[in-house]
Design a protein around this motif. Structure first.
Motif, mmCIF file in Angstrom:
data_model
loop_
_atom_site.group_PDB
_atom_site.id
_atom_site.type_symbol
_atom_site.label_atom_id
_atom_site.label_comp_id
_atom_site.label_asym_id
_atom_site.label_seq_id
_atom_site.Cartn_x
_atom_site.Cartn_y
_atom_site.Cartn_z
ATOM 1 N N PHE A 1 0.797 -1.421 0.238
ATOM 2 C CA PHE A 1 -0.111 -0.078 0.110
ATOM 3 C C PHE A 1 0.880 1.304 -0.039
ATOM 4 C CE2 PHE A 1 -3.208 -3.285 1.111
ATOM 5 C CZ PHE A 1 -4.189 -2.922 0.591
ATOM 6 N N GLU A 2 2.035 1.304 0.734
ATOM 7 C CA GLU A 2 2.838 2.222 0.733
ATOM 8 C C GLU A 2 3.500 2.695 -0.925
ATOM 9 O OE1 GLU A 2 6.101 1.442 3.249
ATOM 10 O OE2 GLU A 2 4.765 1.515 4.846
ATOM 11 N N ALA A 3 3.748 1.516 -1.602
ATOM 12 C CA ALA A 3 4.055 1.532 -3.108
ATOM 13 C C ALA A 3 2.930 2.019 -3.770
ATOM 14 C CB ALA A 3 4.503 0.123 -3.567
ATOM 15 N N LEU A 4 1.765 1.654 -3.650
ATOM 16 C CA LEU A 4 0.409 2.167 -4.320
ATOM 17 C C LEU A 4 0.549 3.721 -4.097
ATOM 18 C CD1 LEU A 4 -2.080 -0.586 -3.540
ATOM 19 C CD2 LEU A 4 -1.274 -0.136 -5.687
ATOM 20 N N GLU A 5 0.591 4.037 -2.848
ATOM 21 C CA GLU A 5 0.390 5.604 -2.499
ATOM 22 C C GLU A 5 1.612 6.308 -3.113
ATOM 23 O OE1 GLU A 5 0.051 8.663 1.291
ATOM 24 O OE2 GLU A 5 -0.173 6.343 1.465
ATOM 25 N N ASP A 6 2.842 5.743 -3.206
ATOM 26 C CA ASP A 6 3.919 6.608 -3.430
ATOM 27 C C ASP A 6 4.271 6.829 -5.183
ATOM 28 O OD1 ASP A 6 4.309 7.284 -0.597
ATOM 29 O OD2 ASP A 6 6.029 5.697 -0.525
ATOM 30 N N THR A 7 4.138 5.877 -5.831
ATOM 31 C CA THR A 7 4.501 5.612 -6.974
ATOM 32 C C THR A 7 3.523 5.066 -7.997
ATOM 33 O OG1 THR A 7 5.399 3.399 -6.589
ATOM 34 C CG2 THR A 7 6.826 5.370 -6.220
ATOM 35 N N ILE A 8 2.845 4.023 -7.717
ATOM 36 C CA ILE A 8 1.972 3.316 -8.462
ATOM 37 C C ILE A 8 0.659 4.002 -8.961
ATOM 38 C CG2 ILE A 8 0.519 1.198 -9.046
ATOM 39 C CD1 ILE A 8 2.879 -0.254 -7.673
ATOM 40 N N PHE A 9 0.116 4.322 -7.922
ATOM 41 C CA PHE A 9 -1.238 5.272 -8.301
ATOM 42 C C PHE A 9 -0.802 6.498 -8.953
ATOM 43 C CE2 PHE A 9 -4.235 3.612 -4.517
ATOM 44 C CZ PHE A 9 -4.582 2.519 -5.595
ATOM 45 N N PRO A 10 0.260 7.509 -8.617
ATOM 46 C CA PRO A 10 0.544 8.628 -9.318
ATOM 47 C C PRO A 10 0.767 8.135 -10.707
ATOM 48 C CG PRO A 10 1.579 8.653 -7.378
ATOM 49 C CD PRO A 10 0.900 7.145 -7.274
ATOM 50 N N GLU A 11 1.514 6.951 -11.012
ATOM 51 C CA GLU A 11 1.779 6.664 -12.322
ATOM 52 C C GLU A 11 0.405 6.300 -13.083
ATOM 53 O OE1 GLU A 11 3.779 3.007 -14.712
ATOM 54 O OE2 GLU A 11 4.571 3.408 -12.923
ATOM 55 N N LEU A 12 -0.434 5.611 -12.605
ATOM 56 C CA LEU A 12 -1.687 5.251 -13.210
ATOM 57 C C LEU A 12 -2.442 6.352 -13.514
ATOM 58 C CD1 LEU A 12 -2.653 1.785 -11.429
ATOM 59 C CD2 LEU A 12 -1.494 2.234 -13.537
ATOM 60 N N VAL A 13 -2.495 7.358 -12.376
ATOM 61 C CA VAL A 13 -3.434 8.581 -12.880
ATOM 62 C C VAL A 13 -2.524 9.415 -14.095
ATOM 63 C CG1 VAL A 13 -3.761 10.878 -12.144
ATOM 64 C CG2 VAL A 13 -4.025 9.006 -10.430
ATOM 65 N N ARG A 14 -1.497 9.547 -14.267
ATOM 66 C CA ARG A 14 -0.864 10.168 -15.351
ATOM 67 C C ARG A 14 -1.315 9.486 -16.601
ATOM 68 N NH1 ARG A 14 3.453 10.560 -12.062
ATOM 69 N NH2 ARG A 14 4.612 8.708 -12.824
ATOM 70 N N LEU A 15 -1.284 8.025 -16.715
ATOM 71 C CA LEU A 15 -1.528 7.267 -17.817
ATOM 72 C C LEU A 15 -2.846 7.730 -18.249
ATOM 73 C CD1 LEU A 15 0.115 3.670 -17.209
ATOM 74 C CD2 LEU A 15 0.933 5.429 -18.731
ATOM 75 N N HIS A 16 -3.730 7.490 -17.432
ATOM 76 C CA HIS A 16 -5.200 7.914 -17.763
ATOM 77 C C HIS A 16 -5.623 9.192 -18.022
ATOM 78 C CE1 HIS A 16 -7.789 4.378 -16.312
ATOM 79 N NE2 HIS A 16 -6.584 3.992 -15.629
ATOM 80 N N GLN A 17 -4.758 10.171 -17.608
ATOM 81 C CA GLN A 17 -4.909 11.601 -18.069
ATOM 82 C C GLN A 17 -4.560 11.746 -19.326
ATOM 83 O OE1 GLN A 17 -2.810 13.506 -14.824
ATOM 84 N NE2 GLN A 17 -4.930 14.097 -13.454
ATOM 85 N N GLN A 18 -3.430 11.181 -19.934
ATOM 86 C CA GLN A 18 -2.841 11.117 -21.213
ATOM 87 C C GLN A 18 -3.697 10.314 -22.177
ATOM 88 O OE1 GLN A 18 1.136 9.350 -20.808
ATOM 89 N NE2 GLN A 18 1.956 10.834 -19.364
ATOM 90 N N GLU A 19 -4.440 9.204 -21.735
ATOM 91 C CA GLU A 19 -5.064 8.661 -22.713
ATOM 92 C C GLU A 19 -6.534 8.845 -22.545
ATOM 93 O OE1 GLU A 19 -3.849 6.418 -24.989
ATOM 94 O OE2 GLU A 19 -1.891 7.091 -24.560
ATOM 95 N N GLN A 20 -7.149 9.455 -21.567
ATOM 96 C CA GLN A 20 -8.409 9.783 -21.294
ATOM 97 C C GLN A 20 -9.194 8.445 -21.482
ATOM 98 O OE1 GLN A 20 -9.809 12.563 -24.190
ATOM 99 N NE2 GLN A 20 -8.823 14.395 -23.109
ATOM 100 N N ALA A 21 -8.560 7.593 -20.595
ATOM 101 C CA ALA A 21 -8.962 5.938 -20.609
ATOM 102 C C ALA A 21 -10.074 5.715 -20.009
ATOM 103 C CB ALA A 21 -7.624 5.114 -20.253
ATOM 104 N N GLY A 22 -10.929 6.313 -19.303
ATOM 105 C CA GLY A 22 -11.893 6.002 -18.493
ATOM 106 C C GLY A 22 -11.660 5.937 -17.299
ATOM 107 N N PRO A 23 -12.724 5.035 -16.525
ATOM 108 C CA PRO A 23 -12.154 4.758 -14.913
ATOM 109 C C PRO A 23 -11.124 4.125 -14.730
ATOM 110 C CG PRO A 23 -14.175 3.819 -15.666
ATOM 111 C CD PRO A 23 -13.888 4.624 -16.753
#
Length: 289
Positions: free
Chosen positions: A91-113
């Motif tokens: 959960f620390e990895a999710l908070e620190d690095t993985i979630f921010p990375e996934l948010v960036r990918l979704h914003q770039q691709e407008q990939a839905g939820p």
């Protein structure tokens, strides 16, 4: 002559082998020889409730195609020991690095939820942990992001418990005090998940070893699967989970378990004390199907 009594029935090694085969075929879970007495204790209540005199008769009934009782058997033998934020490093990895990375990918691709899946979710602790972490760490910065959180388990009875969201003190032992205050209510000795968090998660029955079930699970950004299978089933389950990930998506398995030698094209990624696996993007992120 004394009539057979289910309360006094014992599980022979031969019948144990038949039961073990049935369970393995339908769940992918394996019970080694030293688990005979554990299996006996978990199944004996089924003999009593069904009025079956011994284990041999019970297994005969299962092998003859009693599908409703097979579901009850699976519910009885599934191991459901879990807790909120069970592997803190993940959960620390999710908070620190993985979630921010996934948010960036979704914003770039407008990939839905963003889609997150707690596989073999047991009583829902892990799925609700994901919902709490999203509410705390992503929503304040990205209020317009949408999410889908799914929890699945082969045990239909434990899914009912997950939907209710009532937990004992032991299950919440890793929850930070602020989260416990903000996202749980007390009801006697129980800790009850706030309805707003419960509404973020959908629970469904699913068998990870069933190819037809798995075809319904696609395009996930994150999968967490802390269950353990025998080596043959593990390979099939992991291949199914790989297909369920979108390119760029992450998989966490139990603790820091390594997947070496299983021939699944996932990239290991270490985040401090957590080991995650990432499906390569091949230079792009796929859109939603």
């Amino acid at each position: 002559m004394k009539q057979p009594n289910a309360a006094e029935a014992s599980l022979s090694m031969q019948t144990f082998a038949r039961l073990r085969t049935l369970i393995r075929e339908h769940t992918g879970l394996d019970f080694p020889d030293e688990k005979l007495y554990l299996l006996e204790s978990r199944i004996k209540p089924r003999l009593l409730s069904q009025g079956v005199p011994d284990f041999e008769t019970y297994v005969d009934r299962l092998e003859q195609g009693d599908t409703s009782e097979l579901t009850n058997l699976v519910n009885a033998v599934t191991i459901n020991e879990t807790a909120f934020f069970r592997h803190p490093s993940q959960f620390e990895a999710l908070e620190d690095t993985i979630f921010p990375e996934l948010v960036r990918l979704h914003q770039q691709e407008q990939a839905g939820p963003m889609r997150l899946w707690s596989a073999a979710c047991s009583a829902g602790d892990e799925a609700y942990s994901l919902a709490i972490l999203i509410r705390e760490t992503i929503e304040p910065r990205h209020p317009h992001m949408e999410y889908e959180i799914v929890g699945t388990d082969i045990d239909t009875k434990v899914l009912e418990e997950a939907r209710a969201g009532h937990y004992r003190k032991r299950a919440v032992r890793n929850v930070p005090p602020a989260y416990l205050r903000d996202y749980f209510d007390r009801s006697g000795e129980a800790f009850v998940v706030d309805p707003a968090i419960r509404d973020m998660v959908e629970f469904r029955p699913l068998n990870l070893t069933d190819a037809q079930d798995m075809r319904r699970m696609r395009n996930f950004d994150l999968i967490m699967c802390a269950n353990y299978f025998n080596e043959t089933s593990k390979k099939n389950v992991l291949q199914g989970l790989y297909r369920s990930l979108r390119p760029g998506g992450y998989l966490f398995v139990g603790g820091s378990e390594a997947l070496g030698g299983l021939d699944v094209p996932l990239e290991p990624v270490r985040h401090e004390g957590a080991l995650a696996y990432r499906r390569p993007t091949n230079g792009s992120v796929s859109s939603r199907a």
